[in-house]
Scaffold this motif. Sequence first.
Motif, PDB file in Angstrom:
ATOM      1  N   GLY A  22      29.923  35.779  41.030  1.00  0.00           N
ATOM      2  CA  GLY A  22      29.277  36.917  40.372  1.00  0.00           C
ATOM      3  C   GLY A  22      27.798  36.632  40.140  1.00  0.00           C
ATOM      4  O   GLY A  22      27.239  35.674  40.698  1.00  0.00           O
ATOM      5  N   ALA A  24      26.209  35.188  37.839  1.00  0.00           N
ATOM      6  CA  ALA A  24      25.887  33.829  37.387  1.00  0.00           C
ATOM      7  C   ALA A  24      25.979  32.849  38.553  1.00  0.00           C
ATOM      8  O   ALA A  24      25.030  32.108  38.828  1.00  0.00           O
ATOM      9  CB  ALA A  24      26.833  33.418  36.257  1.00  0.00           C
ATOM     10  N   PHE A  42      32.964  29.060  45.487  1.00  0.00           N
ATOM     11  CA  PHE A  42      34.386  29.397  45.594  1.00  0.00           C
ATOM     12  C   PHE A  42      34.651  30.672  44.805  1.00  0.00           C
ATOM     13  O   PHE A  42      34.293  30.769  43.635  1.00  0.00           O
ATOM     14  CB  PHE A  42      35.251  28.252  45.048  1.00  0.00           C
ATOM     15  CG  PHE A  42      35.107  27.011  45.873  1.00  0.00           C
ATOM     16  CD1 PHE A  42      35.929  26.800  46.969  1.00  0.00           C
ATOM     17  CD2 PHE A  42      34.109  26.087  45.582  1.00  0.00           C
ATOM     18  CE1 PHE A  42      35.763  25.669  47.761  1.00  0.00           C
ATOM     19  CE2 PHE A  42      33.942  24.955  46.367  1.00  0.00           C
ATOM     20  CZ  PHE A  42      34.774  24.747  47.458  1.00  0.00           C
ATOM     21  N   ARG A  66      39.903  42.654  38.308  1.00  0.00           N
ATOM     22  CA  ARG A  66      40.922  41.687  37.873  1.00  0.00           C
ATOM     23  C   ARG A  66      42.110  42.429  37.279  1.00  0.00           C
ATOM     24  O   ARG A  66      41.946  43.403  36.552  1.00  0.00           O
ATOM     25  CB  ARG A  66      40.303  40.738  36.838  1.00  0.00           C
ATOM     26  CG  ARG A  66      41.259  39.658  36.376  1.00  0.00           C
ATOM     27  CD  ARG A  66      40.514  38.559  35.678  1.00  0.00           C
ATOM     28  NE  ARG A  66      39.640  37.843  36.591  1.00  0.00           N
ATOM     29  CZ  ARG A  66      40.044  36.850  37.396  1.00  0.00           C
ATOM     30  NH1 ARG A  66      41.290  36.451  37.380  1.00  0.00           N
ATOM     31  NH2 ARG A  66      39.204  36.264  38.224  1.00  0.00           N
ATOM     32  N   ALA A  86      35.832  39.815  43.130  1.00  0.00           N
ATOM     33  CA  ALA A  86      35.442  40.004  44.532  1.00  0.00           C
ATOM     34  C   ALA A  86      34.226  39.135  44.786  1.00  0.00           C
ATOM     35  O   ALA A  86      33.624  38.626  43.836  1.00  0.00           O
ATOM     36  CB  ALA A  86      35.055  41.466  44.766  1.00  0.00           C
ATOM     37  N   ASN A  94      29.801  47.446  39.316  1.00  0.00           N
ATOM     38  CA  ASN A  94      29.252  47.857  38.011  1.00  0.00           C
ATOM     39  C   ASN A  94      28.212  48.970  38.149  1.00  0.00           C
ATOM     40  O   ASN A  94      27.913  49.443  39.240  1.00  0.00           O
ATOM     41  CB  ASN A  94      28.782  46.644  37.194  1.00  0.00           C
ATOM     42  CG  ASN A  94      27.470  46.050  37.646  1.00  0.00           C
ATOM     43  OD1 ASN A  94      26.710  46.666  38.368  1.00  0.00           O
ATOM     44  ND2 ASN A  94      27.213  44.832  37.192  1.00  0.00           N
ATOM     45  N   ILE A  97      23.047  48.814  36.000  1.00  0.00           N
ATOM     46  CA  ILE A  97      22.059  48.928  34.918  1.00  0.00           C
ATOM     47  C   ILE A  97      21.420  47.563  34.681  1.00  0.00           C
ATOM     48  O   ILE A  97      22.129  46.570  34.532  1.00  0.00           O
ATOM     49  CB  ILE A  97      22.732  49.380  33.610  1.00  0.00           C
ATOM     50  CG1 ILE A  97      23.438  50.727  33.804  1.00  0.00           C
ATOM     51  CG2 ILE A  97      21.728  49.437  32.464  1.00  0.00           C
ATOM     52  CD1 ILE A  97      24.276  51.160  32.617  1.00  0.00           C
ATOM     53  N   VAL A 211      39.877  32.135  47.197  1.00  0.00           N
ATOM     54  CA  VAL A 211      40.328  30.798  46.778  1.00  0.00           C
ATOM     55  C   VAL A 211      40.201  30.705  45.257  1.00  0.00           C
ATOM     56  O   VAL A 211      39.097  30.824  44.717  1.00  0.00           O
ATOM     57  CB  VAL A 211      39.486  29.681  47.434  1.00  0.00           C
ATOM     58  CG1 VAL A 211      39.843  28.322  46.835  1.00  0.00           C
ATOM     59  CG2 VAL A 211      39.711  29.653  48.932  1.00  0.00           C
ATOM     60  N   VAL A 213      40.150  28.595  42.109  1.00  0.00           N
ATOM     61  CA  VAL A 213      39.998  27.203  41.675  1.00  0.00           C
ATOM     62  C   VAL A 213      40.854  26.986  40.429  1.00  0.00           C
ATOM     63  O   VAL A 213      40.766  27.749  39.463  1.00  0.00           O
ATOM     64  CB  VAL A 213      38.508  26.887  41.385  1.00  0.00           C
ATOM     65  CG1 VAL A 213      38.361  25.495  40.791  1.00  0.00           C
ATOM     66  CG2 VAL A 213      37.687  27.015  42.661  1.00  0.00           C
ATOM     67  N   ALA A 247      31.060  29.267  36.873  1.00  0.00           N
ATOM     68  CA  ALA A 247      30.437  30.581  36.717  1.00  0.00           C
ATOM     69  C   ALA A 247      31.519  31.639  36.946  1.00  0.00           C
ATOM     70  O   ALA A 247      31.338  32.599  37.673  1.00  0.00           O
ATOM     71  CB  ALA A 247      29.295  30.745  37.727  1.00  0.00           C
ATOM     72  N   LEU A 256      39.597  27.770  32.629  1.00  0.00           N
ATOM     73  CA  LEU A 256      39.553  26.681  33.608  1.00  0.00           C
ATOM     74  C   LEU A 256      39.363  25.338  32.899  1.00  0.00           C
ATOM     75  O   LEU A 256      40.021  24.341  33.235  1.00  0.00           O
ATOM     76  CB  LEU A 256      38.411  26.972  34.580  1.00  0.00           C
ATOM     77  CG  LEU A 256      38.388  26.336  35.950  1.00  0.00           C
ATOM     78  CD1 LEU A 256      39.729  26.400  36.641  1.00  0.00           C
ATOM     79  CD2 LEU A 256      37.320  27.029  36.801  1.00  0.00           C
TER      80      LEU A 256
END
Length: 497
Positions: A22, A24, A42, A66, A86, A94, A97, A211, A213, A247, A256
């Motif tokens: 994304g 980040a 990933f 999600r 994705a 989104n 904006i 994938v 993680v 991220a 995670l």
Amino acid sequence: MDGAAVRGREKLACDVAVVGSGPAGASAARVLARAGARVIVFEEGPFARFRDFPSDGFTAMAKFYRDMGASVLMGNAPMPFLQGRAVGGGSVINGAISWRLPRDVYDEWVLNDPAIGDAIPWDEIDAATDEIEKDLNVLPTDDAVAGPNNLLMAKGAEALGLEHRRISRYTRGCRGLGRCLQGCPEGNRLSMDLTYLADACAHGARVLSSVEVGGILVRDGRAAGIVGRASGGGTVTCEAGRAVVLAASAVQTPVLLMKNGLRHGPVGLGFQGHPGTSMIGWFGDPVRVWTGATQGHEVTGMRKEGLKFEALGYDIAVAAARLKSAGRAFAEEIRALDHWAAWGACVRAKGRGRVGAGFGRASVRFSLLPEDVFRLRRGVRVLGEMMLAAGAEFVTPGVHGWHDKVAQRAVMARFEEEGPLDPRAYTMVLTHMFGTCRMGADPSKGVVRPDFRHHAVDGLYVADSSVFPTNTGVNPQTSIMALATICGRRIAAGTGQ
Ligand SMILES: Cc1cc2nc3c(=O)[nH]c(=O)nc-3n(C[C@H](O)[C@H](O)[C@H](O)COP(=O)(O)OP(=O)(O)OC[C@H]3O[C@@H](n4cnc5c(N)ncnc54)[C@H](O)[C@@H]3O)c2cc1C
Ligand code: SF4
């Protein structure tokens, strides 16, 4: 590379493994790749070409959100929280904006922890934001594509004397097709897949889609790589010589860490968001909320009170789902669907929640504080008054236990005193999330240091809005990108390694 094709055991090696593609992950990956690091990103979700984005909202949710858009957070007002899943993360679905990190929000952070000011100077955030705005062509929405839903909001705000403006968005050649939340079918919205990830790849980075993680390899107190499960059934192990960057978003990043036993500091605690409520209003002339720039106008005059208002374009099927009658009455409402306008109020809630990782899956608990509900009530009142002032024949506030239809401003004005104080009465959705791996100099109060390094594991960094000490009260993508860019720079410079 597509994880759907990975059926066996794939072994990879790189300098920096980035989990999540994304805003980040893409921003950190781009800086690192440009600095010459071998980067692999990933991503759990699929890669989509923009021509493949479906026109209907429910199919888009099934493919690129999600949990098919059905993630729900629990608390005193259970509500859906939406996240993209994705290549490009939330940026592919989104509203485009763009807001700079407000200076007053940064000052709050630094007041609370001066080490943040030393590690991330304001001027560096400001300069990084200038670059992002240039790269993503951030400009106010063009009048030619605004469409009635946005233009009416300008009229309503003007009548109430509230500061308002066209929304600045990251688009190029936007034709006002109103499909941002399904994925722009023409690639006119400059999402990460088309911009920063493409740039990272042009500088040698690789992106592995589909994938998930699950493992963070730690050796001798140092992050050494990741292990992931490919949607094709295989496993992927990647050794990362210099760093692992998380991220995966403010919900998945703490999960995670917890799944891997990295429970240092307030991990998962301190979750904050911007609960948003929406209102629809019926206008004599057609509005067609599914046309025009999806989100092209905003009211900024109450930001310092913790309230921000935005026009909201919906897909036609999603708009119909908002109607609540049945039978013949429903058919009548569908016939007049094009007369509804839809706007939302976004609340900078003070409440804090927590993200848990029971059975390895995210669970989010979050409750509004009484002061948040007062703010919400004020927001609903202003939304209704603004719509009526813009010429709506009536509005439906969508608040259980209150009037279903309101045609007079005086009635709407009473909402601020009369509206329910039970947050469950309100229709809310949350799309901005923060604070679950906060940065801080004190290891008991921060999961990462103010330079994004994990307090307990060397070579492990968090780059997403998990690190934000608080919510921001504004749309977060651009601030997330600015901070993740700085995170990438710190890793590239090798500080603290
Ligand atoms: C419908 C909607 C509209 C929005 N509109 C705006 C807007 O107009 N402007 C704005 O500023 N913000 C908006 N937002 C919010 C904005 O999109 C997010 O704040 C932003 O995308 C967060 O960036 P991120 O990189 O931290 O996380 P994300 O964008 O959520 O990206 C994280 C990525 O990591 C992947 N991931 C998670 N876990 C794993 C794992 N274990 N392994 C591999 N990959 C993983 C996810 O699949 C996801 O693709 C909106 C959000 C939504 C849902
Ligand atoms: S409003 Fe339409 S054309 Fe513009 S960016 Fe969004 S989907 Fe693309």
